[in-house]
Design a protein around this motif. Sequence first.
Motif, PDB file in Angstrom:
ATOM      1  N   LEU A 265     -10.419 -10.561  -6.118  1.00 25.31           N
ATOM      2  CA  LEU A 265      -9.925  -9.266  -6.577  1.00 25.31           C
ATOM      3  C   LEU A 265      -8.411  -9.297  -6.779  1.00 25.31           C
ATOM      4  N   HIS A 266      -7.944  -8.503  -7.722  1.00 26.10           N
ATOM      5  CA  HIS A 266      -6.500  -8.329  -7.907  1.00 26.10           C
ATOM      6  C   HIS A 266      -6.073  -7.159  -7.031  1.00 26.10           C
ATOM      7  N   ILE A 267      -5.438  -7.445  -5.920  1.00 25.51           N
ATOM      8  CA  ILE A 267      -5.012  -6.393  -5.003  1.00 25.51           C
ATOM      9  C   ILE A 267      -3.503  -6.211  -5.090  1.00 25.51           C
ATOM     10  N   MET A 268      -3.048  -4.982  -4.846  1.00 24.96           N
ATOM     11  CA  MET A 268      -1.628  -4.656  -4.986  1.00 24.96           C
ATOM     12  C   MET A 268      -1.071  -4.081  -3.688  1.00 24.96           C
ATOM     13  N   HIS A 269       0.150  -4.443  -3.400  1.00 30.64           N
ATOM     14  CA  HIS A 269       0.829  -3.956  -2.202  1.00 30.64           C
ATOM     15  C   HIS A 269       1.297  -2.527  -2.416  1.00 30.64           C
ATOM     16  N   PHE A 270       1.157  -1.667  -1.372  1.00 31.96           N
ATOM     17  CA  PHE A 270       1.657  -0.302  -1.541  1.00 31.96           C
ATOM     18  C   PHE A 270       2.399   0.259  -0.338  1.00 31.96           C
ATOM     19  N   GLY A 271       2.393  -0.427   0.812  1.00 30.08           N
ATOM     20  CA  GLY A 271       3.107   0.155   1.940  1.00 30.08           C
ATOM     21  C   GLY A 271       3.235  -0.774   3.130  1.00 30.08           C
ATOM     22  N   VAL A 272       4.194  -0.446   3.995  1.00 26.10           N
ATOM     23  CA  VAL A 272       4.408  -1.165   5.254  1.00 26.10           C
ATOM     24  C   VAL A 272       4.301  -0.158   6.382  1.00 26.10           C
ATOM     25  N   TYR A 273       3.547  -0.497   7.421  1.00 29.08           N
ATOM     26  CA  TYR A 273       3.307   0.407   8.551  1.00 29.08           C
ATOM     27  C   TYR A 273       3.831  -0.272   9.810  1.00 29.08           C
ATOM     28  N   ASP A 274       4.854   0.346  10.409  1.00 34.04           N
ATOM     29  CA  ASP A 274       5.553  -0.327  11.506  1.00 34.04           C
ATOM     30  C   ASP A 274       5.832   0.580  12.694  1.00 34.04           C
ATOM     31  N   ASN A 275       5.069   1.675  12.824  1.00 36.02           N
ATOM     32  CA  ASN A 275       5.245   2.536  13.989  1.00 36.02           C
ATOM     33  C   ASN A 275       4.977   1.737  15.261  1.00 36.02           C
ATOM     34  N   PHE A 276       5.833   1.901  16.253  1.00 36.28           N
ATOM     35  CA  PHE A 276       5.695   1.104  17.477  1.00 36.28           C
ATOM     36  C   PHE A 276       4.383   1.369  18.211  1.00 36.28           C
TER      37      PHE A 276
END
Length: 265
Positions: free
Chosen positions: A103-114
Amino acid sequence: MKYKTEKEALANYDSTKYRTPDGYTADIAIFTIVSEKTEEKAPPSMTLKLLLIKRAETDQEGNPNIEGGKWALPGGFVDARKEETALMAAKRELKEETNVDGLHIMHFGVYDNFKRDPRGWMISNAFYAIVPEEDIKKRQANDDAAEVELFDVEEIPALNLAFDHQEIIQDALRFIKRDMITTTAAKSFLPKEFTLSELQRVLLTVGEDLRISNDSVFFTKAPKLPFIEKAIDVDGSPKKTKRNSFRPSQLYVFNNYEIMESIYH
């Protein structure tokens, strides 16, 4: 000045002065649209669905799995030993857990809550795709996934999902909606020759938009869109169909128009 050269500065660089994550992961939101014919003379019902896995109760060593038994997005840890990127990990984990690949997947976010993961500070890169169901027909649970299922997106808020995946999914839905109304992504879920009613139903799977759900507005504007045109019969006349109504409906096709700003609005 303490160091005279960059090489000397690097040789004395102390990474222990900074806190580093306890883990680096990738999560993948895979959406599809399922079509079902409910009435003989009506466009098919279209439903937006999301691929989720159920996390196994125990890990490969028989120990209790973190957030075991909960539904979650496919995903897992980036393998730094292999100098793996988050994108590489996303594709690998999708294949390992669901048997879906290519599949062609695309990046959309970074999740870094401690506090997003009870194991420690885990930073996740999130990816998404909206694909025809045909592309995920070989899905099956593998690795540490006990089950793999497609869920109607309307069901998602009621599920007890692992980690912060409820938040990630809601964010992914916004990107899917953007893609559907600002690109020709709908093409993947329509026959080569389609009616405006069929196009409208696909677009509305991602949520209500008055400019699309309002028939008078949509059916006035849609024929003027630069990336669709009337389908033409062999004799040069406009091609029509009665597959969704008792009266003939005009058929349309997507052309090769390159969208720059795109718009169904």
